[in-house]
Structures are given as structure tokens and as C-alpha cells.
Design a protein around this motif. Structure first.
Motif, mmCIF file in Angstrom:
data_model
loop_
_atom_site.group_PDB
_atom_site.id
_atom_site.type_symbol
_atom_site.label_atom_id
_atom_site.label_comp_id
_atom_site.label_asym_id
_atom_site.label_seq_id
_atom_site.Cartn_x
_atom_site.Cartn_y
_atom_site.Cartn_z
ATOM 1 N N ARG A 32 48.277 -19.784 20.816
ATOM 2 C CA ARG A 32 48.331 -19.990 22.268
ATOM 3 C C ARG A 32 48.219 -21.481 22.623
ATOM 4 N N GLN A 33 48.803 -22.323 21.778
ATOM 5 C CA GLN A 33 48.777 -23.764 22.054
ATOM 6 C C GLN A 33 49.708 -24.146 23.189
ATOM 7 N N ALA A 34 50.785 -23.348 23.352
ATOM 8 C CA ALA A 34 51.750 -23.622 24.433
ATOM 9 C C ALA A 34 51.226 -22.930 25.671
ATOM 10 N N ARG A 36 48.452 -22.354 28.884
ATOM 11 C CA ARG A 36 47.027 -22.197 29.085
ATOM 12 C C ARG A 36 46.279 -23.474 29.444
ATOM 13 N N TYR A 41 51.759 -27.920 31.380
ATOM 14 C CA TYR A 41 52.270 -26.543 31.363
ATOM 15 C C TYR A 41 52.131 -25.927 32.759
ATOM 16 N N MET A 50 55.679 -15.292 34.802
ATOM 17 C CA MET A 50 55.606 -15.429 33.337
ATOM 18 C C MET A 50 56.869 -14.894 32.647
ATOM 19 N N SER A 80 56.828 -17.580 24.499
ATOM 20 C CA SER A 80 57.361 -16.263 24.863
ATOM 21 C C SER A 80 56.164 -15.345 24.991
ATOM 22 N N ASP A 81 56.368 -14.052 24.891
ATOM 23 C CA ASP A 81 55.250 -13.125 24.866
ATOM 24 C C ASP A 81 55.638 -11.916 24.035
ATOM 25 N N TYR A 156 49.773 -1.309 24.114
ATOM 26 C CA TYR A 156 50.124 -1.637 25.514
ATOM 27 C C TYR A 156 50.968 -0.533 26.139
ATOM 28 N N PRO A 162 46.297 -3.736 29.041
ATOM 29 C CA PRO A 162 45.214 -4.120 28.139
ATOM 30 C C PRO A 162 44.145 -3.034 28.102
ATOM 31 N N SER A 211 47.201 -8.252 17.155
ATOM 32 C CA SER A 211 45.940 -8.764 17.709
ATOM 33 C C SER A 211 44.830 -7.719 17.780
ATOM 34 N N HIS A 325 41.261 -17.097 17.013
ATOM 35 C CA HIS A 325 42.115 -16.407 17.988
ATOM 36 C C HIS A 325 42.638 -17.501 18.922
#
Ligand code: CP3
Length: 349
Positions: A32-34, A36, A41, A50, A80-81, A156, A162, A211, A325
Motif C-alpha cells: 500500500r505504498q501507492a 494513502r 496522491y 477509487m 489498482s485494487d 468480499y 469487509p 490478506s 501489512h
């Protein structure tokens, strides 16, 4: 080092570590570096939902590159997701700010399978386009493509969003195993095809995120999940891209996750790299595993923790430094840059 040895992503520290080859320094990137934590960003995402942002190649490329420019990490991960391929095949869903993916009608019956057709590259032209744009700027830095693993995607779809306890998911798994296996077989095709699109477009490594799989016993994992994760990972077997497989709470599952076809097993912060290695043997590289909460600790404490992970990782056949994480949203990005520099300095030579 000669310039020619650094020219191709295939010779990068990250790809070499994944293949358990020698490295000039321990490679580091952050899940999750891209997004947040980065102000740049938040600025480009302003007013863009999103899911929409994931379908705009220029925006995807820009966001993917931001952490590479800022932190000097050893890899980019495509912005992306995990639910993007599900939306692409027509599943009605939304990513709700502050919540996460929400499925309009949860999957509970055999009839719901009709809402999961096969994914083909034509479903996701914007992914191929975005990868091309990213590669044009990345040079020798590798790009990581990713997908959600069948179990986490199923969770999901079945829960509708979630979930803490995954009760509907486990009820289906045990109550209607045939439906469960068919659902996961379809999700394995979708995840595998999504990885394949990214690898064919030029991603040098792939990561399969499972995850939430740590909520399962090893027996249930092996019976209900592992064959499908194996199928998803095997979709890129012929493309010569190392495969990372990650989940949280997976101390009991590490060996089984490796056996699903991974080259690198992601380790969360609950299991030390030393213990992970003992459970995995010499056939795998490891990735991890700084507790993302420690990025909020005073620097001397954080520095100790980072150095200790670098030292432990050096005992493994290959080590990619990462968090246990994803980056937490309030993380100070300057601390991330400092960690990258420290990992490089502490592992050099
Ligand atoms: O964190 C993980 O466990 C990684 C796997 C995963 C992703 N998305 C990958 C991802 C999971 C479990 C998701 C589901 C998801 N999607 C959630 C979690 C909800 C829950 O169940 O607790 C959320 C909040 C989303 C929506 C989402 N995804 C947003 C708002 C964003 C952009 C900004 C942010 O918060 O990171 C994403 C991006 C995203 N999801 C990336 C990845 C690998 C992009 C690449 C990166 O940031 O490195």
C-alpha cells in the motif's frame, strides 16, 4: 557495479532476491505504498472515485510512480485494487470511502455463479495501457503486478463487504462445499488472468494477496483454498515472473502457502522471519515484516526494529524487506523514505 548490470528489471535486487540470487542490497518496497499516506496522491485523487481512478491509465501510472520517485523503493506496485477484476467482469460493487469494497448483492447460491464470467484481457484494456505507461518511466526498477487470491475475493463476495468473522464465507465453505469450490475455481481464473495481463504487459513480479486467509485452520486452508491459489499462481508459470504470496495471521499456513506455488512467501509481523524460515525451509525467499504501527515509534526504536529484520532476513535464502501489512494512512511519508535508506545502508556490501 557496471551500468549494464542495472539496466533491466530482471537484474534488479528485487527480482534477484525473489529468485534467491545474490543482491547488492536488500530490496525494499511497502504494501500500500501507492496512495494513502502521500499528499501528492490525495491531490491527484481529489474528486475521483477509487474505482474510476483505477480505470484511468494516466492517473494509475502517476500514482504508481509517486512512491518510487519519493522514497526510492526497489519496486513499484501497480495502483489498482483486488476488486477491479471483479468489477471488470460485471460484478456490481463499489469502493466506499472509509469502508472498502461493498458488493451490491452478496453471493450465496449456485445461481450467483452466473454473475462471474471468465476474465479476458479485453475486460481490462486500461491495465495493459497503464502498465505500458509505467514501464516507460520506471527504467530498471521492476513493476509488481497483483491480484486478490480466491479466498480473500470470495470473502468480499459472500459477506458483501469487509468482515471480521467471515461467518457466511465459512458457512458456505463447510455447508455447500461444491458451491464453494466452484466459486473459488472461477475466482482463481479471474485472479490468474488478471496477473497474466499485468505480466504480459511487462510487470516483472506478481503478488497474490490473500490478506484474510489467516482466519482459517491449516486443514481448511489445504482442503478449500490451496488448490485455487495454486491455480491462480500457475496462470503465469510460463512467463518467468517470480511469484510472491502474502496473507496476514498466516503463521500456521506459511508452508502451505509456499506449496501453493510461490517463490516468495510474505510474512506478517506476528511471525519472525527466523521462525518463518524454519517453517518454510530453504526453497523460498521471504518478504516482510516490519509492523506498520512501528512507523509511529521514535526513530531509535524504529531503527532497531528495521536493523533486526535486515539481519534476520540476511539468514534467509532471499529477503525482500516490507511491512507486515499495508502502510497505515496516517504514516509520515518521510519516515518511509528514511526506512528505505536505512535498509539499503544496513544491508549494503
Ligand atoms: O491491504 C491488503 O491486505 C492488500 C490486499 C487488498 C487490496 N485491496 C489491495 C490494494 C485488500 C484486502 C483490498 C480490499 C480493500 N480495498 C480495502 C480493505 C477493506 C477491508 O476489508 O478492510 C480497502 C479500504 C479498499 C479500497 C482501496 N484500495 C483504496 C481506498 C485504495 C487507495 C488508497 C489506499 O487506501 O491505499 C486502494 C488501493 C489498493 N488496494 C492497492 C492495493 C495493492 C494499491 C497499491 C498500493 O497502494 O500499494
Amino acid at each position: 557495479m557496471t551500468p549494464s548490470s542495472t539496466k533491466s528489471p530482471r537484474d534488479s535486487a528485487l527480482v534477484r532476491a525473489a529468485r534467491r540470487q545474490s543482491v547488492p542490497h536488500t530490496p525494499v518496497w511497502f504494501m500500500r505504498q501507492a496512495g494513502r499516506s502521500l499528499p501528492e496522491y490525495r491531490k491527484v485523487r481529489e474528486g475521483v472515485a477509487m474505482l474510476d481512478s483505477c480505470r484511468r491509465p494516466e492517473l494509475v501510472a502517476e500514482i504508481t510512480l509517486q512512491p518510487v520517485r519519493r522514497h526510492g523503493v526497489d519496486a513499484a506496485i501497480l495502483f489498482s485494487d483486488i476488486v477491479v477484476p471483479l468489477a471488470a467482469v460485471g460484478v456490481e460493487l463499489d469502493i466506499v470511502p472509509g469502508v472498502g469494497p461493498v458488493i451490491a448483492q452478496p453471493f450465496r447460491t449456485h445461481a450467483d455463479l452466473d454473475r462471474l464470467p471468465e476474465l479476458t484481457p479485453e475486460h481490462v484494456p486500461y491495465i495493459t495501457e497503464a502498465v505500458g505507461m509505467v514501464l516507460a518511466e520506471l527504467g530498471a526498477t521492476p513493476l509488481i503486478g497483483f491480484a486478490g487470491a480466491p479466498f480473500t475475493l470470495a470473502s468480499y463476495l459472500v459477506e458483501g463487504g469487509p468482515s471480521k468473522n467471515h461467518e457466511h464465507t465459512k458457512a458456505m465453505m463447510h455447508g455447500d462445499p461444491e458451491l464453494w469450490q466452484e466459486l473459488c475455481a472461477r475466482l482463481a481464473q479471474i485472479a490468474g488472468a488478471f496477473l497474466r495481463v499485468q505480466a504480459q504487459a511487462g510487470a516483472s513480479v506478481v503478488q497474490l494477496f490473500d490478506s484474510w486467509v489467516g482466519v482459517l485452520s491449516r486443514k481448511d486452508y489445504e482442503t478449500y483454498v490451496q488448490p485455487h491459489s495454486r491455480a491462480a499462481l500457475s496462470a503465469v508459470d510460463d512467463l518467468d515472473v517470480p511469484k510472491i504470496h502474502f496473507g496476514t495471521g498466516t503463521g500456521e499456513l506459511l508452508a502451505a502457502m509456499g506449496a501453493a506455488g510461490a517463490d516468495v512467501v510474505g510474512v506478517d509481523f506476528r511471525t519472525s522471519l527466523t521462525d518463518a524460515r524454519a517453517r518454510l525451509g530453504d526453497g523460498y525467499a521471504v518478504q516482510g515484516n516490519l509492523d506498520p504501527a512501528l512507523l509511529f515509534a521514535p526513530w531509535p526504536a524504529l531503527e532497531r526494529a528495521v536493523r533486526s529484520i535486515v539481519t534476520e532476513g540476511a539468514q534467509a535464502p532471499g529477503h525482500i524487506f516490507n511491512l507486515g501489512h499495508g502502510v497505515l494512512p496516517d504514516t509520515d511519508p518521510e519516515v518511509l523514505t528514511r526506512v528505505v535508506d536505512l535498509v539499503h545502508e544496513a544491508s549494503a556490501g
